[in-house]
Design a protein around this motif. Structure first.
Motif, short mmCIF file in Angstrom:
data_model
loop_
_atom_site.label_atom_id
_atom_site.label_comp_id
_atom_site.label_asym_id
_atom_site.label_seq_id
_atom_site.Cartn_x
_atom_site.Cartn_y
_atom_site.Cartn_z
N ALA A 51 0.40 -0.96 -0.10
CA ALA A 51 0.15 -0.20 0.01
C ALA A 51 0.89 1.75 0.15
N ALA A 52 2.31 1.28 0.80
CA ALA A 52 3.24 2.87 0.51
C ALA A 52 3.78 2.59 -1.03
N THR A 53 4.11 1.48 -1.26
CA THR A 53 4.74 1.36 -2.36
C THR A 53 4.11 1.86 -3.71
N GLY A 54 3.77 0.60 -3.88
CA GLY A 54 2.62 0.37 -4.73
C GLY A 54 3.35 -0.87 -5.92
N ARG A 55 4.17 -1.45 -4.75
CA ARG A 55 4.58 -2.77 -5.25
C ARG A 55 4.84 -3.45 -3.96
N ALA A 56 4.97 -5.05 -4.80
CA ALA A 56 4.86 -5.90 -3.87
C ALA A 56 5.44 -6.06 -3.52
N SER A 57 5.30 -6.58 -1.60
CA SER A 57 6.34 -7.21 -1.01
C SER A 57 6.55 -8.76 -0.43
N VAL A 58 7.24 -9.13 -0.37
CA VAL A 58 6.85 -10.21 0.37
C VAL A 58 8.51 -10.56 1.69
N ASN A 59 7.97 -11.94 2.66
CA ASN A 59 8.48 -12.06 2.81
C ASN A 59 10.27 -12.39 2.93
N VAL A 60 10.99 -12.73 3.90
CA VAL A 60 12.42 -13.32 3.44
C VAL A 60 12.74 -13.66 4.98
N ASP A 61 12.94 -14.82 5.23
CA ASP A 61 13.14 -16.14 6.59
C ASP A 61 14.41 -16.40 6.91
N SER A 62 15.59 -16.53 7.34
CA SER A 62 16.42 -16.72 7.28
C SER A 62 16.61 -18.63 8.47
N TRP A 63 15.79 -18.51 9.04
CA TRP A 63 15.23 -20.10 9.42
C TRP A 63 14.62 -20.74 8.01
N ALA A 64 13.83 -20.61 7.74
CA ALA A 64 12.66 -21.42 6.58
C ALA A 64 13.56 -21.38 4.83
N MET A 65 14.40 -20.37 4.65
CA MET A 65 14.53 -20.17 3.50
C MET A 65 16.34 -19.93 4.19
#
Length: 436
Positions: A51-65
């Motif tokens: 909503a703030a940027t107009g670009r999709a955001s995703v999660n980055v997770d060092s435990w799972a990825m």
């Protein structure tokens, strides 16, 4: 070439999300391309970022990825001017046992990507001690660089002066100081922030936060503190197999928690997604070969779900010939009944025997590693899945075949095994990745 920063803090509830959204919108208003990410498993914040940027955001997770997956995900910021990764909890907070590439701490992402950290410090009830905390965070782990701090909830000019002087003596840059300003607080609920799509005024809230932060924070100094960053192409993308070629995905206010990177990975692998709304009494697309019910807030809509006979009968008919899977809230709706916070039981779809209750709330929170005992859509028996569980429901009955042996991040076996009956499966955890 984009520049990167991590927005973090000593603890939760200090103002990371508000500052991230405000910086993102303020820079976007200046004509910059801003890309956000969320470090850790929180699945609500990325919608606010978008909503703030107009670009999709995703999660980055060092435990799972693994590092390759994280590199693949952050490469979407290669065309941005500035990339912001919002942290979770405190900067170094993760789990005790290392996961795939780290403990899930925001510091892992900062070190892995070489992005400096902007700390949000709330010195309420403190003065010089705030500088000691910031200095301790700066020096705690080699490889994690502190760019500077933003002070939040400053009580008075005198308070600000005391804290600034102490930070200056410690050699820590202060980018700005925000006085108390309740108007920019974001509404909260028992699983965290109220979802972005539930708030018609979200754009105005973010605009107000951006105006307020621009007035009190040196945006140019923050921007200049970011590290130039050249995204490295990942050797491989996400290790995700879609649950089907055409996926009927429940999507409305009761079914909204699904990791954005999972949906993107399904589409990238060639799957089609057809959404439907159980709250609108809709049924899964007849041409779909699998149905997926994400998590959300079914407990807030249990009466309506129970009354929507077309949805419930349509889902049962779908499950006679094709697989249906539910995550957390979706798992509860696949069960026999859900008791709400007032102690009223509502009949669910009955595809599983699960009975859950919110009458006596108990928090279940943490990473999950599941070894599948039986197959589920997109994953074979024996697959090791990494996910995250966060809910307040209590299991009253879980009588069906256990879906998996599930461990928490310490290796302890937990009772939320998930269930399988016929073509229906469900888990309390939200799937993040499968071990390669």
């Amino acid at each position: 070439m984009p520049a990167g920063l991590v927005i973090s803090a000593p603890a939760s509830g200090v103002g990371k999300t508000t500052l991230t959204l405000a910086l993102a919108r303020a820079w976007r208003n200046r004509g910059l391309k801003v890309q956000c990410f969320k470090s850790g498993p929180d699945y609500i914040d990325p919608a606010f970022h978008a909503a703030a940027t107009g670009r999709a955001s995703v999660n980055v997770d060092s435990w799972a990825m693994d590092r390759g997956t994280i590199a693949h995900l952050v490469s979407r910021g290669s065309d941005a001017d500035i990339v912001l990764a919002e942290g979770s909890m405190g900067l170094f907070d993760g789990v005790a046992a290392r996961g795939v590439s780290g403990t899930g701490a925001s510091a892992d992402i900062a070190e892995m990507l070489g992005w400096p950290v902007v700390l949000v410090i709330d010195p309420s009830g403190q003065a010089q001690t705030a500088a000691a905390i910031a200095a301790g965070l700066r020096d705690y782990r080699p490889g994690v660089r502190l760019a500077g701090v933003v002070l939040n909830r400053i009580a008075s000019p005198r308070h600000e002066d005391l804290v600034r002087r102490a930070l200056n003596d410690a050699g820590i840059a202060v980018f700005g100081a925000l006085p108390r300003h309740a108007e920019i607080s974001l509404p909260k609920r028992h699983l965290g922030l109220v979802q972005a799509e539930e708030q018609a005024e979200i754009g105005q809230l973010i605009d107000e936060a951006a105006r307020f932060v621009a007035e009190h924070v040196d945006l140019d100094a923050v921007l200049q503190s970011a590290a130039s960053w050249s995204p490295q192409p990942a050797a491989n993308g996400l290790n995700v197999t879609p649950p089907g070629q055409r996926i009927a995905l429940a999507r409305d206010a009761a079914f909204s928690f699904v990791y954005p990177h999972m949906l993107e990975a399904w589409r990238a692998a060639g799957a089609e997604i057809a959404t439907f709304s159980p709250l609108a009494d809709e049924v899964p697309d007849a041409s779909a070969d699998v149905c997926w019910l994400p998590g959300g807030y079914p407990e807030l809509h249990a009466g309506k779900i129970a009354a929507n006979a077309r949805f419930r009968s349509g889902l049962r008919a779908f499950a006679e010939t094709r697989p249906v899977h539910g995550e957390c809230g979706g798992y509860m709706v696949l069960g026999a009944g859900l008791t709400d916070a007032d102690g009223v039981r509502h009949e669910m779809t009955g595809l599983l025997g699960l009975e859950t209750s919110f009458a006596k709330r108990r928090m279940h929170l943490g990473y999950r590693l599941a070894a599948l005992a039986v197959p589920m859509p997109g994953h074979r028996a024996g697959a090791r899945l990494r996910g995250h569980e966060f809910h307040y429901s209590t299991i009253l009955a879980q009588p069906d075949t256990p879906l998996a042996i599930v461990h928490d991040a310490t290796g302890a076996v937990i009772a939320e095994t998930g269930s399988q009956r016929g073509r229906a499966t469900g888990t309390f955890f939200h799937l993040i990745a499968e071990d390669r």
